[in-house]
Design a protein around this motif. Structure first.
Motif, PDB file in Angstrom:
ATOM      1  N   LEU A  93     -31.912 -19.009  24.724  1.00  0.00           N
ATOM      2  CA  LEU A  93     -31.850 -17.920  23.749  1.00  0.00           C
ATOM      3  C   LEU A  93     -31.856 -16.559  24.432  1.00  0.00           C
ATOM      4  N   GLY A  94     -32.540 -16.463  25.575  1.00  0.00           N
ATOM      5  CA  GLY A  94     -32.526 -15.212  26.329  1.00  0.00           C
ATOM      6  C   GLY A  94     -31.136 -14.874  26.821  1.00  0.00           C
ATOM      7  N   GLU A  95     -30.432 -15.875  27.307  1.00  0.00           N
ATOM      8  CA  GLU A  95     -29.056 -15.659  27.764  1.00  0.00           C
ATOM      9  C   GLU A  95     -28.149 -15.277  26.592  1.00  0.00           C
ATOM     10  N   ALA A  96     -28.347 -15.960  25.464  1.00  0.00           N
ATOM     11  CA  ALA A  96     -27.527 -15.671  24.287  1.00  0.00           C
ATOM     12  C   ALA A  96     -27.777 -14.251  23.787  1.00  0.00           C
ATOM     13  N   GLU A  97     -29.055 -13.850  23.753  1.00  0.00           N
ATOM     14  CA  GLU A  97     -29.386 -12.501  23.305  1.00  0.00           C
ATOM     15  C   GLU A  97     -28.801 -11.452  24.255  1.00  0.00           C
ATOM     16  N   GLY A  98     -28.922 -11.681  25.542  1.00  0.00           N
ATOM     17  CA  GLY A  98     -28.383 -10.740  26.516  1.00  0.00           C
ATOM     18  C   GLY A  98     -26.879 -10.585  26.384  1.00  0.00           C
ATOM     19  N   THR A  99     -26.188 -11.704  26.198  1.00  0.00           N
ATOM     20  CA  THR A  99     -24.729 -11.676  26.045  1.00  0.00           C
ATOM     21  C   THR A  99     -24.322 -10.899  24.798  1.00  0.00           C
ATOM     22  N   LEU A 100     -25.040 -11.131  23.680  1.00  0.00           N
ATOM     23  CA  LEU A 100     -24.711 -10.453  22.425  1.00  0.00           C
ATOM     24  C   LEU A 100     -24.988  -8.951  22.518  1.00  0.00           C
ATOM     25  N   ARG A 101     -26.112  -8.595  23.115  1.00  0.00           N
ATOM     26  CA  ARG A 101     -26.436  -7.165  23.225  1.00  0.00           C
ATOM     27  C   ARG A 101     -25.430  -6.437  24.123  1.00  0.00           C
ATOM     28  N   MET A 102     -24.985  -7.083  25.175  1.00  0.00           N
ATOM     29  CA  MET A 102     -23.966  -6.481  26.038  1.00  0.00           C
ATOM     30  C   MET A 102     -22.650  -6.324  25.291  1.00  0.00           C
ATOM     31  N   ALA A 103     -22.307  -7.316  24.459  1.00  0.00           N
ATOM     32  CA  ALA A 103     -21.058  -7.255  23.684  1.00  0.00           C
ATOM     33  C   ALA A 103     -21.110  -6.120  22.667  1.00  0.00           C
ATOM     34  N   ILE A 104     -22.264  -5.951  22.018  1.00  0.00           N
ATOM     35  CA  ILE A 104     -22.424  -4.874  21.039  1.00  0.00           C
ATOM     36  C   ILE A 104     -22.347  -3.520  21.742  1.00  0.00           C
ATOM     37  N   ASP A 105     -23.033  -3.407  22.869  1.00  0.00           N
ATOM     38  CA  ASP A 105     -23.030  -2.165  23.640  1.00  0.00           C
ATOM     39  C   ASP A 105     -21.611  -1.785  24.054  1.00  0.00           C
ATOM     40  N   LYS A 106     -20.858  -2.754  24.562  1.00  0.00           N
ATOM     41  CA  LYS A 106     -19.489  -2.496  25.009  1.00  0.00           C
ATOM     42  C   LYS A 106     -18.593  -2.123  23.824  1.00  0.00           C
ATOM     43  N   LEU A 107     -18.758  -2.826  22.709  1.00  0.00           N
ATOM     44  CA  LEU A 107     -17.957  -2.543  21.527  1.00  0.00           C
ATOM     45  C   LEU A 107     -18.191  -1.118  21.055  1.00  0.00           C
ATOM     46  N   GLU A 108     -19.454  -0.704  20.983  1.00  0.00           N
ATOM     47  CA  GLU A 108     -19.780   0.649  20.534  1.00  0.00           C
ATOM     48  C   GLU A 108     -19.276   1.698  21.517  1.00  0.00           C
ATOM     49  N   THR A 109     -19.483   1.449  22.809  1.00  0.00           N
ATOM     50  CA  THR A 109     -19.040   2.404  23.823  1.00  0.00           C
ATOM     51  C   THR A 109     -17.527   2.568  23.801  1.00  0.00           C
ATOM     52  N   ASP A 110     -16.813   1.464  23.731  1.00  0.00           N
ATOM     53  CA  ASP A 110     -15.344   1.517  23.682  1.00  0.00           C
ATOM     54  C   ASP A 110     -14.862   2.242  22.429  1.00  0.00           C
ATOM     55  N   PHE A 111     -15.571   2.022  21.317  1.00  0.00           N
ATOM     56  CA  PHE A 111     -15.167   2.667  20.059  1.00  0.00           C
ATOM     57  C   PHE A 111     -15.285   4.182  20.177  1.00  0.00           C
ATOM     58  N   VAL A 112     -16.409   4.660  20.700  1.00  0.00           N
ATOM     59  CA  VAL A 112     -16.603   6.110  20.816  1.00  0.00           C
ATOM     60  C   VAL A 112     -15.623   6.712  21.822  1.00  0.00           C
ATOM     61  N   THR A 113     -15.499   6.099  22.998  1.00  0.00           N
ATOM     62  CA  THR A 113     -14.644   6.680  24.043  1.00  0.00           C
ATOM     63  C   THR A 113     -13.168   6.656  23.664  1.00  0.00           C
ATOM     64  N   SER A 114     -12.771   5.694  22.836  1.00  0.00           N
ATOM     65  CA  SER A 114     -11.369   5.648  22.412  1.00  0.00           C
ATOM     66  C   SER A 114     -11.098   6.577  21.232  1.00  0.00           C
ATOM     67  N   ASN A 115     -12.174   7.191  20.702  1.00  0.00           N
ATOM     68  CA  ASN A 115     -12.017   8.116  19.571  1.00  0.00           C
ATOM     69  C   ASN A 115     -12.647   9.480  19.860  1.00  0.00           C
ATOM     70  N   TYR A 116     -12.644   9.866  21.140  1.00  0.00           N
ATOM     71  CA  TYR A 116     -13.148  11.190  21.500  1.00  0.00           C
ATOM     72  C   TYR A 116     -12.417  12.300  20.742  1.00  0.00           C
ATOM     73  N   ASP A 117     -11.148  12.061  20.410  1.00  0.00           N
ATOM     74  CA  ASP A 117     -10.306  13.111  19.849  1.00  0.00           C
ATOM     75  C   ASP A 117     -10.328  13.185  18.331  1.00  0.00           C
ATOM     76  N   ASN A 118     -11.183  12.415  17.683  1.00  0.00           N
ATOM     77  CA  ASN A 118     -11.248  12.487  16.222  1.00  0.00           C
ATOM     78  C   ASN A 118     -12.676  12.329  15.730  1.00  0.00           C
ATOM     79  N   VAL A 119     -12.853  12.420  14.431  1.00  0.00           N
ATOM     80  CA  VAL A 119     -14.176  12.433  13.828  1.00  0.00           C
ATOM     81  C   VAL A 119     -14.945  11.130  14.029  1.00  0.00           C
TER      82      VAL A 119
END
Length: 232
Positions: free
Chosen positions: A154-180
């Motif tokens: 479960l520790g591995e599963a939690e770590g994998t999911l948190r990294m996926a969420i972090d990457k998804l959020e980071t990619d979303f913001v950086t790919s939308n620097y130019d808009n709201v």
């Protein structure tokens, strides 16, 4: 005199045509929850819920609609009824459809709303898997798994999911620097950090996004205020 009247009529027609062509939003919504019938719907700027509403209308027989000019694209919250239920909406030019499906709210029809809700759907799916880990732990205990094995899996599963969420959020913001979208969600991450720690602060994710951001993104008033508070 006739020429003047003809000119005035022609000018009036031209102004009407220009007004008709000006950017505008049109929101149509439906609600499957009868408790909302007769209640008001309000659009309020995110982070400024106490300010005057941008627009409002009444829910009649499970349907509502509103429209208005778009001076600039902005992110607002749509408050439905008196219970404080609300959803984010990107107020931009075009036809925006809002569907209240009891257990989920869906917004679609314009480019930024489609992009935002596709992101939120993917993020919510990952969060659902994360929230399901305690149930998996109980199932593994009942199945007789060793305690260390449960923690490891479960520790591995939690770590994998948190990294996926972090990457998804980071990619979303950086790919939308130019808009709201980029600025709005970055401020959400800042607010999450504030709520978690109890004071204005950053996280490795916030620092990464901020370090990669263009100067006009960094110079936004709300962002300057928060980052300055972090340095106090």
């Amino acid at each position: 005199m006739r020429r003047i009247l003809n000119f005035a009529v022609g000018l009036g027609a031209m102004l009407l045509a220009l007004a008709a062509c000006s950017p505008s939003y049109n929101i149509t919504g439906t609600s499957l929850q009868s408790i909302y019938d007769g209640d008001m719907v309000y659009l309020r700027p995110i982070g400024s819920e106490d300010e005057a509403a941008v627009d409002s209308c009444k829910i009649v027989h499970g349907a509502f609609s509103m429209s208005g000019p778009v001076d600039s694209v902005m992110c607002v919250r749509m408050f439905i009824g008196n219970a404080g239920d609300n959803i984010p909406i990107i107020l931009e030019e075009g036809e925006i459809t809002v569907m209240d499906q009891v257990y989920a709210m869906k917004v679609e029809g314009t480019p930024l709303n489609d992009k935002f809700y596709a992101f939120m759907t993917e993020r919510d799916s990952l969060l659902t898997l994360l929230k399901d880990l305690p149930r998996k732990e109980s199932s593994m205990i009942l199945a007789g798994y060793d305690h260390d094995e449960i923690l490891r899996n479960l520790g591995e599963a939690e770590g994998t999911l948190r990294m996926a969420i972090d990457k998804l959020e980071t990619d979303f913001v950086t790919s939308n620097y130019d808009n709201v979208l980029g600025l709005t969600y970055f401020l959400v991450l800042c607010d999450n950090a504030y709520q978690q720690f109890g004071y204005p602060t950053t996280t490795p994710q916030i620092e990464e996004i901020y370090s990669r951001a263009p100067e006009d993104f960094r110079q936004h008033m709300y962002l300057l205020v928060y980052m300055n508070l972090c340095e106090v």
